[in-house]
Design a protein around this motif. Structure first.
Motif, PDB file in Angstrom:
ATOM      1  N   ARG B 616       0.822  -1.192   0.000  1.00  0.00           N
ATOM      2  CA  ARG B 616       0.000   0.000   0.000  1.00  0.00           C
ATOM      3  C   ARG B 616       0.869   1.259   0.000  1.00  0.00           C
ATOM      4  NH1 ARG B 616      -4.565   0.405   4.497  1.00  0.00           N
ATOM      5  NH2 ARG B 616      -3.773   2.358   5.295  1.00  0.00           N
ATOM      6  N   ALA B 617       2.037   1.159   0.634  1.00  0.00           N
ATOM      7  CA  ALA B 617       2.919   2.314   0.702  1.00  0.00           C
ATOM      8  C   ALA B 617       3.277   2.794  -0.698  1.00  0.00           C
ATOM      9  CB  ALA B 617       4.172   1.952   1.478  1.00  0.00           C
ATOM     10  N   LEU B 618       3.328   1.892  -1.646  1.00  0.00           N
ATOM     11  CA  LEU B 618       3.677   2.283  -3.012  1.00  0.00           C
ATOM     12  C   LEU B 618       2.570   3.096  -3.652  1.00  0.00           C
ATOM     13  CD1 LEU B 618       5.304  -0.972  -4.379  1.00  0.00           C
ATOM     14  CD2 LEU B 618       6.410   1.075  -3.533  1.00  0.00           C
ATOM     15  N   GLN B 619       1.363   2.873  -3.149  1.00  0.00           N
ATOM     16  CA  GLN B 619       0.202   3.566  -3.717  1.00  0.00           C
ATOM     17  C   GLN B 619       0.124   4.944  -3.063  1.00  0.00           C
ATOM     18  OE1 GLN B 619      -1.617   1.948  -5.904  1.00  0.00           O
ATOM     19  NE2 GLN B 619      -3.531   3.060  -6.086  1.00  0.00           N
ATOM     20  N   SER B 620       1.043   5.822  -3.421  1.00  0.00           N
ATOM     21  CA  SER B 620       1.153   7.083  -2.697  1.00  0.00           C
ATOM     22  C   SER B 620       0.076   8.069  -3.111  1.00  0.00           C
ATOM     23  CB  SER B 620       2.519   7.702  -2.943  1.00  0.00           C
ATOM     24  OG  SER B 620       2.653   7.956  -4.328  1.00  0.00           O
ATOM     25  N   LEU B 622       0.506  10.022  -5.492  1.00  0.00           N
ATOM     26  CA  LEU B 622       1.226  11.102  -6.155  1.00  0.00           C
ATOM     27  C   LEU B 622       1.462  10.737  -7.613  1.00  0.00           C
ATOM     28  CD1 LEU B 622       3.832  11.937  -3.409  1.00  0.00           C
ATOM     29  CD2 LEU B 622       1.659  13.049  -3.896  1.00  0.00           C
ATOM     30  N   ALA B 625       5.013  10.198  -8.615  1.00  0.00           N
ATOM     31  CA  ALA B 625       5.638   8.946  -8.178  1.00  0.00           C
ATOM     32  C   ALA B 625       5.270   7.817  -9.136  1.00  0.00           C
ATOM     33  CB  ALA B 625       5.198   8.611  -6.764  1.00  0.00           C
ATOM     34  N   TYR B 626       4.005   7.822  -9.563  1.00  0.00           N
ATOM     35  CA  TYR B 626       3.605   6.781 -10.513  1.00  0.00           C
ATOM     36  C   TYR B 626       4.426   6.910 -11.788  1.00  0.00           C
ATOM     37  CZ  TYR B 626      -0.474   6.283  -7.516  1.00  0.00           C
ATOM     38  OH  TYR B 626      -1.290   6.088  -6.469  1.00  0.00           O
TER      39      TYR B 626
ATOM     40  N   ASP C  99       1.040  17.302  -5.792  1.00  0.00           N
ATOM     41  CA  ASP C  99       1.250  16.448  -4.611  1.00  0.00           C
ATOM     42  C   ASP C  99       0.152  16.649  -3.574  1.00  0.00           C
ATOM     43  OD1 ASP C  99       3.406  15.646  -5.918  1.00  0.00           O
ATOM     44  OD2 ASP C  99       4.905  16.313  -4.459  1.00  0.00           O
ATOM     45  N   SER C 102      -3.828  13.820  -3.621  1.00  0.00           N
ATOM     46  CA  SER C 102      -3.365  12.433  -3.500  1.00  0.00           C
ATOM     47  C   SER C 102      -4.468  11.570  -2.909  1.00  0.00           C
ATOM     48  CB  SER C 102      -2.109  12.370  -2.630  1.00  0.00           C
ATOM     49  OG  SER C 102      -2.401  12.925  -1.375  1.00  0.00           O
ATOM     50  N   ARG C 105      -4.261   7.776  -2.619  1.00  0.00           N
ATOM     51  CA  ARG C 105      -3.252   7.088  -1.836  1.00  0.00           C
ATOM     52  C   ARG C 105      -3.864   5.842  -1.162  1.00  0.00           C
ATOM     53  NH1 ARG C 105      -0.500  10.371   2.730  1.00  0.00           N
ATOM     54  NH2 ARG C 105      -1.658   9.044   4.145  1.00  0.00           N
TER      55      ARG C 105
END
Lengths: 201, 647, 106, 459
Positions: B616-620, B622, B625-626, C99, C102, C105
């Protein structure tokens, strides 16, 4: 010829760099305009007349103007927008490195010796579609191809545009279903968390 | 065909009584009695054919090769079949009176007829599986009849106990069947016996041990005897038919039937003889400590069956079977007569509240007197002959200590049977004495009052008296006379020996015993008289009669705890097996299942969730980031094309 | 110029396109202004178009032109939609920063 | 073609039921009963080669191929009988939906038993979960039960599918059930495929320690559905063991059989011991099922022909008596409005006919000689003993004794005891309710005396 190509290449790279580095969005638009013009000229050297026109009309004429409208609109409502958030994030350095590595890979891939040379003109890659070199890229030639062989993709284009129109109306219309504010985002996040907690039971 | 008739008529009667019970009402009793009567007559008609060499045989059907079913009637099964249907007939007749007015009158007779069917199946089968089916169904009938008054907790518990202990017996026989089928590939007795000579000693011993577990459970041998005293929760005719005359002797039948197996295995003989002797003496000792008239008789039954088992176990087949024969009459008679008393006293079963009943129930007095004389082995009465034959047979087969046990048991038997007789019939009637004065525990009083509720106060008003009196009176005759069949001057030529000449040919090997037969008889008589003497001194003298109440109270209070609790066998079984099984079940069901096994499953689920949390941490959320991740992927992709994969 | 022959070697076009493309990528990753990010995306589109046109010329095949045309159309549609999203996403916001948006998330 | 009718008739009838008015109980019951009865008649009447039906054949595209072996024939007959009885006995809220679910279950399970292609088998394997799942969603006391049932069994279905895929990839055909040409498979992947199959079958049957979904599911599923699930759906795992695991991987099966034997023996004793202390009547039967099915698994794992033929007898017998037991428990629950053994009691006087039926059923379940369960038990254990597993046979006998203990506890707990003056429903067994269990009991009695028809293997 090579002088023209390398001159255009310098303009293209420089304007692209300016686009992503400009401190204000408006400057970016201007830089991008320069980029598109240079690209249109490059297209002409490749005997893509129609595309060069399209490049100027659609990109420079329509899309970039759209960008300018949005910038103007948001600048009136958002105080800091004219400046824009231009702090470099923490990931910038590794990101640029990564991009450079990828670029390096591509360049290595381009210039490394290939076992089989790329087939160029004359090799019957796709015999049916090879056009006459004299008229190649002319508007007439392009038009014929577009309305005969590639009629279906052309129709699909219409569909795509229609979807885009509908999408814009839905998104930006009177009753937009979702307005992304930080508060709203927090609400959505909260309800998602609750949903996940329920599932976990 | 006659054989099938004898077998199936009781079944038909049972089904008719069960299905048509609400419409038949009191007719059900007569119907059931008639069914047993027909069965008896049919069996009797086959007498001639059955005593021929080979007997009567009827092949029925086959499941598959090796699993052939059939019926057979030879002298041994003929004897049993006659007793089952004959005594069963009388007891059915008696039950018409005894159960009169019961809410479930028809159901009772359905069960009784079903029992007769099951018992007939048991003794008529010519194969192990048929025997086992009969064996199990007999246990079932017994379960139904013990738990007949199922609104009573104690009856329900007693029925369950009887059934489960009987299943342990079934399982023992099943084990023996595995051994037999694996080695003989046939379930027929005849094939098994023919092949028995080829069995090795360990195999033979294992088969015999398995069979004997069955016999011991059904015949209430130590340590599987605990169900029998509790089984007295059933109506009295049930006790007479099942828990005295027929079912409990199935073990004797089994051992006698398997004589060819036992004869080849001295170790198995020793085992069976020892258990039989132990049961005989334990039953007798416990019989001295009981106050409930039916429980006294139950322990005496256990003890007498111990005799029979001891007899057939060590090879004195004729004696053991003879004792079954005579015992069936006098024990049925004792039970039925005690049923008369219980009936007359409105379901009072505690002998301490009886006394002076000679005048009130004269028929019961005479019947019980005859029965007691017979069971004690007073010369002239049937028990004398059969019991002597067992004791002598044990000695002839080389087991002197069993001989001693047999004699000792005879003495104790005489004591407690006469104790029963004296307390019940002599002195003053104590029914109106405060129970506490007699040493009866208050809670026991409550339990006694609750006994046999369904027939309360209804019996004597409506039932014709003769249906109950006639069977008791009729049974007196064989109780006295049956033993004379065994009598002969030279032992070998009695009608009994001639009847079984074909069945037990090995009986002739009787070695010269250390004690001649007449001496055994005299010694036994002496021991018995000594036992009677003690009983007379304690209960029949004038002074004992005078303060009977105080003496009984004294005796009740001073009774050794060990005897009152029947040597704690029940407590032990309950503590180790019943509680142990429940403990394990709770452990598995409450801890292992939900926590350990499901815990493991939940662990798998939790690890999936954990992995999700990690990812889940990867699913920010942002966008950039993707984009970075996409670039990373593009980079890998490019690297693949540029460098290729290492081979 | 000779039919079927490119004014420059094909690899030069490839290299130019790659450089432009990765400049666009860098823009998407590094910038936080949504408009500049969108413009970077346009840069990437154009890098791709350049290759289409170059190869079409090299192989004398119309398909490259047609595809470039399609890409321009899609780019137009994309720009319209993306700008609409930007408008609604930041209409009420004080700051324009991707940012901040989000909600996706995990 | 007949084989298709057997599968499609209940599916179509089940789907059509939804067209009926929602609250027309009589109509939906009669439609359901007619459909189920038709399937039963067809299944009983027709056997042999006319069963086979195949649609198209292409290298490694699953063949739609159906057909029956004698084992699947008996299972389909059992399925049809149990479904018919369950339809007749349905007396729950929203009866129409329940009957529709029963018919859908019948269709999917008939497809499972008749499939000759592994891929079709796997398809029906997952399809048969759905009717039960939706019934649990609709009727269970806790919705989590439905998910639990589905998750456990679907996990099994997943490994099954993987194994089938591997099988198809390695051997080019999945049309192998009942096909003797495919029985000697040697491959490095074979043990893994066997493990994939076995896991699915172990969960479905279930065998300790894969059983924990079962007690809760059985407890909360309404009586008609749980009757079919325990009677027939549990047999899907056993069928798989015989028709797939044993038939396709004989040598590996033999190699791994000791594991299965140990698990089976543990199941038998574990189920019996836990059944002894359960407070809920349906849970007693659920755990007893674990114990009984362990015996069948033991028979299969012993690979003795006698034990295997006994296993068929016991499969049928267990189907009959567990269906009857759950239906009867449903009747009891309707009357006493509780399943707690502590509060049940006293039915003996109020409902004598119900008590009689309950009695016979419980006795069949505890292996009373003369009823079918006993025949199966005896023949299996003789076979197990012959196979040299003396210790397993002896432990199985212990389980037999325990069975009588917990079954009597259940029977006596529900029927014996003082008469309850304020029984919620005093009505004794109605004709329809009686008709619903009568065929089951009659079959139990018939096969208990004369199981000749079931002992096909030994003839």
């Amino acid at each position: 010829m090579s002088v023209l190509f390398w001159g255009l290449a310098v303009v293209l790279v420089a304007s692209a760099m300016w686009t992503i580095m400009a401190s204000k969005p408006v400057y970016s638009v201007v830089a991008l305009l320069a980029n598109f013009f240079a690209l249109a000229v490059l297209y002409l050297t490749l005997s893509a007349e129609f595309l060069a026109m399209i490049q100027l009309i659609v990109y420079s004429g329509a899309i970039l103007v759209l960008f300018l409208f949005v910038i103007a609109m948001l600048s009136s409502g958002v105080a800091s927008f004219s400046v824009g958030p231009n702090r470099l994030p923490r990931i910038a350095v590794p990101a640029v490195l990564l991009v450079l590595i990828a670029l390096g890979l591509v360049v290595v891939g381009i210039f490394m010796p290939h076992p089989a040379p790329l087939p160029l003109a004359g090799a019957a890659v796709n015999a049916g579609a090879v056009g006459d070199a004299n008229v190649f890229g002319s508007v007439a030639d392009f038009g014929r191809a577009l309305f005969t062989t590639y009629l279906l993709p052309f129709e699909v284009t219409a569909l795509i545009l229609m979807v885009a129109v509908i999408g814009v109306i839905v998104l930006a219309g009177e009753h937009a279903p979702y307005v992304g504010t930080p508060r709203r985002a927090e609400e959505v996040r909260k309800s998602l968390r609750e949903a996940i907690a329920r599932e976990g039971d | 065909m006659m054989l099938l008739l004898a077998l199936l008529v009781p079944l038909a009667g049972a089904i008719a009584c069960w299905a048509l019970g609400p419409w038949l009402r009191n007719l059900a009793g007569w119907l059931a009695t008639a069914a047993v009567g027909i069965s008896f007559v049919a069996t009797l008609l086959l007498w001639g054919a059955a005593t021929q060499p080979g007997g009567v045989h009827l092949a029925l059907f086959s499941w598959m090769s090796g699993f052939d079913f059939g019926l057979t009637l030879d002298p041994l099964s003929l004897l049993w079949a006659l007793i089952i249907t004959g005594v069963g007939f009388l007891i059915h007749l008696y039950s018409i009176g005894y159960m009169h007015g019961d809410r479930a009158f028809a159901r009772f007779f359905a069960y009784m007829n079903f029992f007769i069917f099951a018992m007939m199946l048991l003794v008529l089968s010519d194969n192990w599986v048929g025997l086992l089916v009969g064996w199990g169904l007999v246990g079932l009938a017994s379960y139904f009849l013990i738990g007949f008054w199922f609104e009573r907790r104690s009856a329900v518990a007693a029925a369950r106990k009887a059934f489960i202990l009987n299943v342990i017996g079934d399982v023992g026989i099943m084990f023996a069947i595995f051994l037999i089928v694996a080695n003989v590939h046939s379930i027929r007795f005849a094939d098994t016996f023919a092949a028995s000579a080829t069995f090795g000693a360990p195999l033979l011993y294992a088969i015999c041990a398995g069979l004997f577990i069955g016999a011991a459970a059904k015949s209430a041998q130590v340590p599987l005897h605990t169900w029998l005293p509790d089984a007295m929760e059933g109506p009295t005719p049930v006790s007479a038919l099942i828990h005295a005359a027929t079912m409990v002797t199935a073990g004797v039948y089994l051992v006698a039937r398997c004589a060819p197996l036992w004869s080849h295995s001295p170790r198995a003989q020793m085992l069976v003889g020892t258990i039989g002797a132990l049961t005989a003496i334990v039953g007798a000792i416990l019989g001295t400590a009981q106050w409930d008239i039916k429980r006294i008789l139950a322990y005496s039954t256990m003890s007498q069956i111990g005799y029979m088992i001891m007899g057939v176990g060590v090879g004195a087949y004729a004696g053991g079977v003879a004792h079954f024969f005579t015992h069936a009459f006098f024990k049925a008679q004792l039970f039925l007569a005690s049923g008369l008393i219980i009936h007359a006293l409105h379901n009072e079963q505690d002998v301490r509240k009886m006394g002076g009943l000679r005048a009130r129930t004269p028929l019961a007095f005479w019947a019980i007197l005859v029965g007691v004389l017979a069971i004690c082995g007073i010369p002239g009465f049937s028990g004398f002959f059969s019991k002597d034959q067992i004791i002598q047979g044990v000695l002839e087969n080389g087991h002197p200590w069993m001989y001693g046990v047999g004699l000792l048991t005879a003495g104790i038997t005489a004591y407690y049977m006469f104790r029963l007789f004296f307390i019940t019939f002599l002195g003053e009637y104590r029914g109106n004495v405060d129970p506490a004065q007699l040493g009866m525990a208050p809670e026991a009083v409550g339990a006694e009052v609750a006994h046999e509720p369904a027939s309360t106060g209804s019996g004597e008003a409506h039932a014709p008296a003769w249906v109950m009196n006639l069977p008791v009176a009729l049974l007196i005759v064989p109780s006295v006379l049956a033993g004379w069949l065994l009598f002969s001057t030279d032992g070998a030529s009695s009608p009994w020996s001639r009847f079984f000449a074909a069945q037990f040919p090995t009986a002739a090997q009787a070695s010269a015993a250390a004690v001649p037969e007449w001496a055994t008889a005299l010694i036994a008589l002496g021991v018995v008289l000594a036992g009677i003497g003690v009983a007379v001194a304690r209960y029949a003298t004038r002074s004992a009669q005078a303060n009977a109440v105080a003496r009984l109270r004294d005796e009740s209070l001073r009774m050794p705890k060990l005897l009152v609790n029947a040597f704690y066998v029940d407590t032990l079984i309950d503590g180790v097996f019943v509680r142990g099984a429940r403990l394990l079940g709770s452990l598995f069901g409450r801890i292992l299942d939900p926590h350990v096994i499901d815990g493991a499953v939940r662990g798998v689920a939790a690890s999936a969730v954990g992995f999700g949390v990690l990812v889940r941490a990867l699913q920010s959320g942002l966008v950039r980031a993707y984009a970075l991740v996409i670039v990373l992927g593009v980079g890998c992709f490019l690297a693949y094309y540029v460098f290729g994969i290492p081979r | 110029m000779t039919p079927g022959l490119l004014p420059m070697p094909l690899v030069d076009y490839l290299a130019l396109s790659a450089v432009m493309f990765f400049i666009g990528v860098t823009g998407v990753i590094v910038r936080r202004n949504p408009l500049v990010m969108l413009m970077s995306i346009e840069l990437m589109f154009n890098a791709a178009n350049l290759l289409f046109v170059a190869y079409a010329r090299a192989w004398l095949n119309d398909a490259g032109h047609i595809f470039a045309f399609l890409v321009i159309t899609v780019a137009a549609a994309e720009a319209a939609i993306a700008l609409a999203i930007v408008v609604i996403a930041f209409r009420a916001s004080k700051n324009v920063d991707v940012d901040e948006a989000s909600a996706l998330r995990g | 073609m007949l084989v298709l009718v057997l599968i499609l008739l209940p599916l179509i009838a089940g789907a059509l039921l939804f067209l009926l008015p929602r609250d027309d109980v009589a109509m939906s019951k009669s439609v359901g009963a007619v459909a189920a009865a038709a399937v039963l008649v067809l299944a009983v009447a027709e056997r042999g080669e006319s069963w086979a039906w195949r649609w198209f054949s292409h290298p490694f595209i699953a063949e739609i191929h159906f057909g029956a072996t004698y084992l699947s024939h008996w299972l389909v007959v059992l399925l049809a009988l149990c479904t018919l009885c369950a339809v007749l006995a349905s007396n729950v809220p929203r009866t129409r939906n329940m009957i529709a679910a029963l018919l859908l279950l019948e269709g999917t399970m008939a497809g499972l038993f008749l499939a000759r292609d592994l891929l079709v088998f796997a398809l029906f394997w997952d399809a048969m979960l759905l009717p039960v799942f939706f019934v649990l969603i609709g009727w269970a006391e806790h919705p989590a039960t439905a998910w639990r049932y589905f998750t456990y069994n679907f996990a099994g279905g997943l490994t099954l599918l993987l194994a089938v895929a591997a099988f198809g990839a390695l051997y080019g055909s999945t049309d192998v059930i009942g096909n003797p040409a495919y029985h000697a498979i040697a491959s490095a992947w074979a043990p893994w495929m066997l493990a994939g199959f076995a896991f699915a079958f172990l969960v479905k049957t279930p065998v300790w320690p894969f059983h924990t979904w079962m007690p809760q599911t059985y407890e909360e599923t309404p009586a008609p559905m749980v009757a079919v699930v325990s009677a027939v759906q549990s047999k899907a795992g056993l069928y798989g063991f015989i028709a797939i695991a044993f038939a396709l991987f004989p040598s590996y099966f033999r190699q791994e059989a000791p594991i299965l034997i140990v698990l089976a023996v543990i199941s038998m004793l574990y189920g019996a011991l836990v059944a002894l202390v359960q407070a809920d009547a349906k849970r007693v039967v659920a755990y007893s099922s674990l114990s009984h099915l362990g015996l069948i698994v033991l028979a299969i794992a012993s690979q003795n022909p006698l034990a295997l033929s006994g296993a068929l007898v016991y499969i049928v017998a267990h189907g009959l008596f567990s269906a009857a037991l759950f239906l009867v428990l449903g009747y009891v629950e309707e009357r006493e409005e509780t399943r707690s053994l502590a509060r049940l009691g006293g039915l003996g006087w109020a409902n004598p006919r119900l008590t009689g039926v309950f009695c016979i059923t419980a006795l069949a379940a505890l292996g009373l000689p003369g009823l079918a369960g006993f025949v199966g038990e005896l023949i299996i254990l003789i076979g197990v003993y012959q196979a040299g597993l003396v210790w397993a046979a002896i432990l199985a006998l212990v389980a037999v004794v325990l069975a009588s203990a917990y079954m009597l506890r259940l029977l006596q707990g529900a029927t014996n005891g003082a008469e309850v003056p304020d029984l919620p429903v005093r009505r004794d067994l109605t004709l329809l309710e009686g008709l619903a269990v009568a065929p089951l009991l009659a079959a139990l009695l018939y096969f208990g005396v004369y199981p000749h028809a079931l002992l096909v293997l030994m003839r």
